[in-house]
Scaffold this active site. Structure first.
Site, PDB file in Angstrom:
ATOM      1  N   ASP A   9     -11.590  -0.366  -2.673  1.00 39.31           N
ATOM      2  CA  ASP A   9     -12.206  -0.491  -3.798  1.00 39.31           C
ATOM      3  C   ASP A   9     -13.414   0.456  -3.839  1.00 39.31           C
ATOM      4  OD1 ASP A   9     -10.090  -2.805  -3.509  1.00 39.31           O
ATOM      5  OD2 ASP A   9     -11.337  -3.967  -3.027  1.00 39.31           O
TER       6      ASP A   9
ATOM      7  N   LYS B  71     -10.741   0.812 -10.513  1.00 36.77           N
ATOM      8  CA  LYS B  71     -10.151  -0.150 -10.837  1.00 36.77           C
ATOM      9  C   LYS B  71     -11.427  -1.004 -11.648  1.00 36.77           C
ATOM     10  CE  LYS B  71      -7.424  -2.053  -8.291  1.00 36.77           C
ATOM     11  NZ  LYS B  71      -6.835  -3.755  -7.308  1.00 36.77           N
TER      12      LYS B  71
ATOM     13  N   MET C 155     -15.500 -12.284  -9.566  1.00 37.60           N
ATOM     14  CA  MET C 155     -14.736 -11.770 -10.514  1.00 37.60           C
ATOM     15  C   MET C 155     -14.546 -12.411 -12.138  1.00 37.60           C
ATOM     16  SD  MET C 155     -12.080  -9.832  -8.907  1.00 37.60           S
ATOM     17  CE  MET C 155     -11.299 -11.765  -8.878  1.00 37.60           C
TER      18      MET C 155
END
Length: 279
Positions: free
Chosen positions: A69, A89, A200
């Site tokens: 990630d 991402k 998030m």
């Protein structure tokens, strides 16, 4: 005990094995799958390499390929000696980046390589780990899930915030700030004894704080703490309340990875110099 992946569970650390015996497991299976690698979904924790499991360190040092990630800390990435691919991402291109991740992993595993899919925090908690496993299964690729410490509780610990505290909070709600296709998540109404932890969500703190006060009955004075880059040398704590946190976060340019804690537990162990700011 044999688990669902066919691995023998044992207490403690396994005896030392060769790289071929430790990572390239069960390659003697019958059929096409015997030529395919295994994907290890590995949680990297909040960022401090000292919080990696022993199992995680072994895999990172013996893997053929690591697909990571974007928000995994540089301190953890520095432990990787093999080929490394990092996902890009970012907001607005998450689905395209996820497709690229899947392609990297599936192509490598189809070539017989064992792949560590390195995910921030815990592999499953809002990490798309389950979706990735389902995709691998479509291609006949085996996967194994390895635990990692979630920032949902390690970030509050790093900030000396107890998620539960007698007489203050006896429940914890963990939510993401972004639903599927960037939709908003419907948070429950105010409960003074419930701590809310958001992952998030720092990019939406303005809308979330406004909604909690206007629609969910939260007092505007409810304490909030944003823990940015928890457990790393760049860790930062941003304090406020639901009325002020959006402006403070904007002024301080809060960025992911960040964990947001909302509730009276935020102030119950804070030093006296912070209490005035939280009032």
């Amino acid at each position: 005990m044999i688990n669902s992946f066919g691995f023998q569970r044992q207490w403690g650390i396994r005896a030392s094995r060769s790289r071929e015996a430790s990572l390239y497991l069960h390659k003697s299976s019958i059929g096409v799958e015997s030529q395919k690698g295994t994907v290890y979904l590995l949680g990297s924790g909040p960022g401090d390499p000292d919080l990696l499991t022993v199992q995680a360190v072994k895999l990172l040092q013996s893997a053929s390929l690591v697909v990571s990630d974007r928000l995994v800390s540089k301190e953890i990435l520095s432990l990787i000696k093999c080929e490394l691919k990092v996902a890009n991402k970012r907001p607005g291109c998450a689905d395209e980046a996820q497709d690229e991740i899947n392609r990297w992993v599936i192509d490598a595993a189809s070539e017989g390589r064992d792949v560590v899919r390195l995910k921030i925090g815990d592999p499953f908690l809002f990490g798309r780990g389950g979706e990735e496993i389902l995709e691998y299964r479509k291609h006949g690729i085996k996967s194994k899930v390895l635990p990692g410490l979630s920032s949902s509780y390690t970030a509050p610990l790093a900030a000396t915030i107890p998620l539960t505290h007698r007489g203050v909070a006896n429940q914890v709600l963990i939510s993401t700030g972004f639903g599927r296709n960037a939709t908003y998540v419907d948070l429950p109404s105010y409960n003074s004894e419930c701590t809310v932890v958001l992952l998030m969500a720092v990019g939406r703190i303005d809308e979330i704080a406004t909604s909690l006060v206007a629609e969910k009955g939260f007092p505007g004075s409810t304490p909030v703490c944003i823990v940015e880059k928890a457990t790393t040398p760049d860790e930062r704590l941003i304090h406020g309340n639901l009325q002020t946190i959006a402006a403070i976060a904007k002024a301080m340019e809060a960025k992911p990875p960040a964990t947001i804690i909302i509730g009276d537990v935020v102030r119950c162990l804070q030093p006296s110099q912070h209490l005035a700011a939280l009032a």
